[in-house]
Design an enzyme around this catalytic site. Structure first.
Site, PDB file in Angstrom:
ATOM      1  N   ASP A  33      38.383  49.093  38.248  1.00  0.00           N
ATOM      2  CA  ASP A  33      39.694  49.504  37.727  1.00  0.00           C
ATOM      3  C   ASP A  33      39.853  51.013  37.913  1.00  0.00           C
ATOM      4  O   ASP A  33      38.903  51.778  37.724  1.00  0.00           O
ATOM      5  CB  ASP A  33      39.808  49.133  36.247  1.00  0.00           C
ATOM      6  N   ILE A  34      41.054  51.434  38.271  1.00  0.00           N
ATOM      7  CA  ILE A  34      41.308  52.855  38.537  1.00  0.00           C
ATOM      8  C   ILE A  34      41.273  53.685  37.248  1.00  0.00           C
ATOM      9  O   ILE A  34      41.019  54.891  37.288  1.00  0.00           O
ATOM     10  CB  ILE A  34      42.663  53.010  39.283  1.00  0.00           C
ATOM     11  N   ASN A  91      45.541  39.155  31.147  1.00  0.00           N
ATOM     12  CA  ASN A  91      46.851  39.356  30.548  1.00  0.00           C
ATOM     13  C   ASN A  91      47.896  38.581  31.352  1.00  0.00           C
ATOM     14  O   ASN A  91      47.821  38.542  32.582  1.00  0.00           O
ATOM     15  CB  ASN A  91      47.209  40.846  30.549  1.00  0.00           C
ATOM     16  N   GLU A  99      50.589  44.197  33.537  1.00  0.00           N
ATOM     17  CA  GLU A  99      51.281  45.262  34.284  1.00  0.00           C
ATOM     18  C   GLU A  99      51.401  44.938  35.761  1.00  0.00           C
ATOM     19  O   GLU A  99      52.397  45.279  36.390  1.00  0.00           O
ATOM     20  CB  GLU A  99      50.535  46.591  34.103  1.00  0.00           C
ATOM     21  N   VAL A 100      50.380  44.354  36.331  1.00  0.00           N
ATOM     22  CA  VAL A 100      50.402  44.061  37.777  1.00  0.00           C
ATOM     23  C   VAL A 100      50.615  42.556  37.961  1.00  0.00           C
ATOM     24  O   VAL A 100      49.790  41.751  37.476  1.00  0.00           O
ATOM     25  CB  VAL A 100      49.087  44.508  38.462  1.00  0.00           C
ATOM     26  N   HIS A 104      44.819  38.508  37.687  1.00  0.00           N
ATOM     27  CA  HIS A 104      43.537  39.207  37.713  1.00  0.00           C
ATOM     28  C   HIS A 104      42.829  39.030  36.384  1.00  0.00           C
ATOM     29  O   HIS A 104      43.453  38.859  35.344  1.00  0.00           O
ATOM     30  CB  HIS A 104      43.715  40.705  38.001  1.00  0.00           C
TER      31      HIS A 104
HETATM   32  P1  5GP Z   1      47.098  44.448  33.490  1.00  0.00           P
HETATM   33  O1  5GP Z   1      47.742  45.251  32.383  1.00  0.00           O
HETATM   34  O2  5GP Z   1      48.117  43.987  34.498  1.00  0.00           O
HETATM   35  O3  5GP Z   1      46.248  43.335  32.955  1.00  0.00           O
HETATM   36  O4  5GP Z   1      46.076  45.418  34.197  1.00  0.00           O
HETATM   37  C1  5GP Z   1      46.323  46.079  35.384  1.00  0.00           C
HETATM   38  C2  5GP Z   1      45.136  46.991  35.655  1.00  0.00           C
HETATM   39  O5  5GP Z   1      45.225  47.449  36.989  1.00  0.00           O
HETATM   40  C3  5GP Z   1      45.081  48.223  34.753  1.00  0.00           C
HETATM   41  O6  5GP Z   1      43.851  48.227  34.038  1.00  0.00           O
HETATM   42  C4  5GP Z   1      45.173  49.397  35.752  1.00  0.00           C
HETATM   43  O7  5GP Z   1      44.360  50.490  35.378  1.00  0.00           O
HETATM   44  C5  5GP Z   1      44.745  48.769  37.046  1.00  0.00           C
HETATM   45  N1  5GP Z   1      45.343  49.369  38.225  1.00  0.00           N
HETATM   46  C6  5GP Z   1      46.654  49.669  38.419  1.00  0.00           C
HETATM   47  N2  5GP Z   1      46.847  50.196  39.637  1.00  0.00           N
HETATM   48  C7  5GP Z   1      45.628  50.198  40.249  1.00  0.00           C
HETATM   49  C8  5GP Z   1      45.182  50.624  41.542  1.00  0.00           C
HETATM   50  O8  5GP Z   1      45.946  51.088  42.375  1.00  0.00           O
HETATM   51  N3  5GP Z   1      43.851  50.491  41.806  1.00  0.00           N
HETATM   52  C9  5GP Z   1      42.980  49.958  40.888  1.00  0.00           C
HETATM   53  N4  5GP Z   1      41.699  49.871  41.261  1.00  0.00           N
HETATM   54  N5  5GP Z   1      43.370  49.545  39.665  1.00  0.00           N
HETATM   55  C10 5GP Z   1      44.673  49.675  39.345  1.00  0.00           C
END
Ligand code: 5GP
Length: 121
Positions: A33-34, A91, A99-100, A104
């Protein structure tokens, strides 16, 4: 919700933006994760175009489902958290704070992760 092929994880899968790869098999990719929330914070994603855990569970083939779960285990093994333990988080949608929009699973470990969810009411 239809799949948006311009989401950030789709771009990572196409190699359009880089990632710090941890593991890969035919059906899944795992990368750090970034913005890590723990010493180990790996995202495991299927290679197919699935928006959420529901879409993946309903529509993925048996091989994709198995490949994905094998990848989760491989990441736990590779990051050395099998003995100490870890948490998986998926999530989904607005209330799940996804968010994405590409399914995942977060694998978090390397320290005690704490209580599961804070009660807000
Ligand atoms: P969500 O809230 O959708 O479950 O989590 C999305 C995750 O993706 C977050 O923890 C965020 O830090 C991670 N993330 C977002 N953009 C990127 C990216 O460009 N690269 C990586 N490695 N992680 C990302």
């Amino acid at each position: 919700m239809s799949y948006d092929s311009e989401n950030i994880f789709a771009k990572i899968l196409r190699g359009e933006i880089p990632c710090d790869k941890v593991y890969e098999n035919d059906h899944a990719l795992a990368f750090n994760d970034i913005e890590p929330k723990a010493p180990v914070h790996v995202l495991i994603i299927p290679k197919g175009p699935y928006v959420s855990s529901s879409a993946f569970s309903a529509d993925a083939s048996d091989a994709e489902l198995a490949g994905f779960m094998r990848a989760v285990h491989a990441v736990a093994e590779k990051t050395d958290v099998l003995a100490s333990g870890y948490r998986l988080i998926a999530n989904a949608g607005a209330h799940g704070h996804q968010e994405v929009p590409h399914f995942h699973v977060h694998l978090l470990g390397g320290r005690p992760i704490g209580p599961m969810v804070m009660r807000a009411d």
